[in-house]
Design an enzyme around this catalytic site. Structure first.
Site, short mmCIF file in Angstrom:
data_model
loop_
_atom_site.label_atom_id
_atom_site.label_comp_id
_atom_site.label_asym_id
_atom_site.label_seq_id
_atom_site.Cartn_x
_atom_site.Cartn_y
_atom_site.Cartn_z
N HIS A 194 3.16 0.16 3.13
CA HIS A 194 2.84 -1.26 2.91
C HIS A 194 4.03 -2.00 2.71
CE1 HIS A 194 -1.55 -1.32 2.03
NE2 HIS A 194 -1.34 -0.13 1.89
N CYS A 203 -1.39 0.29 6.91
CA CYS A 203 -2.32 1.37 6.31
C CYS A 203 -3.67 1.56 7.20
CB CYS A 203 -2.59 0.77 5.09
SG CYS A 203 -3.41 1.97 3.92
N GLU A 212 4.97 -4.91 2.99
CA GLU A 212 4.84 -6.39 2.30
C GLU A 212 5.10 -5.88 0.68
OE1 GLU A 212 0.50 -4.81 2.29
OE2 GLU A 212 2.01 -4.42 3.31
#
Length: 602
Positions: free
Chosen positions: A529, A401, A531
């Site tokens: 993102h 990001c 994750e």
């Protein structure tokens, strides 16, 4: 529909989220479809406007919902896809009731907390509990509801009253109450103290809810005598009390609860109709093997996280878990070193020289670096410096990001020589705005206005990129986003001509999603993102690539045609498999992370 209500006592942050997820894990091992709801008693409509220091990270769902980080635990443990309505807040409930009052739905009656607010809560729970969340789209059979905060908080009173009524609405055989409480052990006496739990349960019962299960959290396990004491004063049988001490990993909690007969109790209490507990034990094998792998990791890898919110680890909860998922799978214990980005800035006046040199020393000693997301201009120059150092020193690097945007700014400044290049978020008057805002997502209103949720990224076929190979040579992938700024299209040609390859773009080919630097061991940055979609048994490819590169294993991994993606996860079923993997990954392992001399510090 069956319901499990999880409440908390004594203190917040006692582990209700992990315990709620563990209830779901052991139920899923029996073939029961599970959904989850998190209740947050704050008045905010969602978590989107929170500072990470206020409430930890903001977790983003497929539909763009910005929610509490506990929903990330539910998705990771249960492998389900939740929706924004699976997170209930006081603000959402009151807004719905006020909107209905304005429409005249209450026909002139006085609108009150009881029954209108409490009815709205019950109707919301019943409605959301029916929404399919499994990958296969099967309807849920059990809904696990976590009530945030602590019993006795004034903010949660309306929710407690709602569930007092709800237990009669759905009948006793269809709802089970689990109360999670802290049992402290003062060093002065070394004795486990049950009085806080007694008081917490007494207050819960006084509000009309009687716990069926008491989950006692403690630093160390306690014996039967403590259980008997809690049983005597809290009106539950000793077998309904489970002591969960601090364990080596959160993924050990469902295994621990299963070993203590939790599924048998839930089957009896909720009439679940489970016929074969032996099969459930077999289905838990993946979790047991995961715990065994974690407990027997022989090698470590150090990761520097150059962030803006490093004082609270929960600010990067999903990021840290994604690193551990990848490390556990590959046979490495991940050691995370947080570095405050501002400490890397040469020109920052309020950074003392000791912090500056200590932070650069940490960065130099690390085996790989992550520059994660964030908002605002504080620490951005430090992130840019970290990107520059990784690029110039061939240090494995992953930007996420804002880290993606920092990598673009750094390249524009130091390779293309665009003096003063920056993001318009930080410097509106920059002569070279290589990062600009997206007008449709920058309305001036706070909350829910960014580019949010799952979006498709298309790989450019002209590039033979490492990151695409890690995703299994897919033509396109889907990942979750949370940003308001993007790469300025006017500078893309200049950036690519000098080696910054934008290997992934959006479906309209207008927005840059993934960059990769050629002639570098691993210099990858993503606008999304990754994750958020990492799972304990299916690690995220960008994190896998980072750790492999840190251990000089990425080239051989790719050369052998191995692929690892959320859809194609090989699962090691035994400790023998783990030993084989560890031996293979560590064979002739060289120390690729030799400490740099102090002269390499800027």
């Amino acid at each position: 529909m069956k319901y499990i209500l999880v409440t908390g006592g004594v203190i917040s942050g006692v582990g209700k989220g992990v315990i709620s997820s563990s209830f779901g894990t052991i139920l899923k091992s029996c073939g029961i479809e599970v959904t989850s709801i998190k209740i947050d008693p704050y008045i905010n409509l969602d978590a989107g406007t929170f500072s990470p220091y206020e409430h930890g990270e903001v977790f983003v769902l497929d539909d763009g919902g910005e929610v509490d980080l506990d929903l990330g635990n539910y998705e990771r443990f249960l492998n389900i896809i939740l929706h924004r309505d699976n997170n209930i807040t006081t603000g959402k409930i009151y807004q719905n009731v006020i909107d209905r009052e304005r429409r005249g739905d209450y026909l002139g009656r006085t609108v009150q907390v009881v029954p209108h607010i409490t009815d709205e809560i019950q109707e919301w729970v019943e409605r959301v509990a029916q929404i399919p969340v499994s990958v296969e789209g099967k309807p849920p059979e059990v809904c696990i509801i976590e009530l945030g905060g602590t019993i006795g908080d004034i903010e949660s009173m309306a929710f407690v009253e709602a569930f007092r009524q709800f237990q009669f609405r759905v009948k006793r055989d269809n709802i089970c109450v689990a109360h999670v409480s802290l049992v402290p052990q003062p060093r002065s006496t070394g004795e486990h103290k049950t009085k806080p739990t007694q008081s917490s349960v007494r207050e819960l019962r006084g509000l009309g809810l009687s716990p069926d299960i008491i989950v006692c959290r403690s630093e160390k396990p306690f014996g039967q005598s403590v259980k008997d004491k809690i049983s005597n004063f809290c009106h539950v049988n000793p077998e309904q009390i489970i002591s969960i001490p601090d364990l080596s990993s959160i993924y050990e909690v469902p295994v621990f609860m299963d070993n203590h007969g939790m599924i048998e109790y839930l089957n009896d209490r909720l009439n679940l109709g489970i016929s074969s507990f032996a099969q459930s034990r077999q289905n838990m094998k993946k979790w047991r093997n995961l715990v065994e792998r974690i407990n027997h990791l022989k090698y470590s890898v150090s990761v520097a996280v150059v962030g803006k919110y490093t004082q609270l680890e929960d600010s990067y909860a999903s990021l840290i878990k994604a690193l551990h998922h990848a490390g556990n799978h590959l046979g490495y214990k991940v050691v995370v070193d947080f570095i405050e980005a501002s400490n890397l800035e040469r020109e920052t006046l309020n950074v003392d020289p000791a912090s500056y040199h200590d932070s650069w020393g940490q960065l130099c000693r690390s085996e790989c670096v992550i520059v994660p997301g964030g908002f605002g201009k504080r620490g951005v120059e430090g992130k840019i410096e970290a990107c520059r150092w990784c690029r110039e020193n061939n240090k494995p690097f992953l930007g996420i990001c804002l880290g993606f945007q920092a990598a673009v700014i750094e390249f524009a400044r130091n390779v293309i020589k665009l003096e003063g290049a920056h993001s318009s978020e930080c410097v509106e008057s920059t002569p070279h705005p290589v990062i600009i805002d997206m007008p449709e997502h920058n309305t001036g209103q706070m909350g829910g206005t960014m580019r949010l949720g799952k979006r498709t990224t298309v790989f450019k076929k002209e590039y033979d990129s490492k990151i695409r190979r890690l995703y299994g040579l897919e033509e396109e992938i889907e990942e979750r986003h949370r940003h308001r700024f993007e790469v300025n299209p006017k500078y893309i040609d200049k950036l690519e001509k000098l080696g910054l390859q934008f290997v992934g773009v959006d479906t309209d080919k207008k927005r840059m999603e993934i960059l990769e630097l050629e002639n570098h061991p691993y210099y990858v940055a993503v606008q999304f993102h990754p994750e958020y979609l990492s799972r304990p048994l299916a690690p995220s490819p960008p994190f896998v690539g980072l750790i492999l590169s840190a251990k000089s294993r990425l080239k051989s991994f790719i050369a052998k045609g191995l692929k690892l993606s959320p859809q194609t996860q090989s699962d090691y079923e035994s400790e023998d498999d783990l030993d084989h993997l560890t031996a293979k990954m560590s064979m002739n392992e060289s120390d690729s992370s030799s400490a740099y001399s102090s002269s390499s510090i800027p």
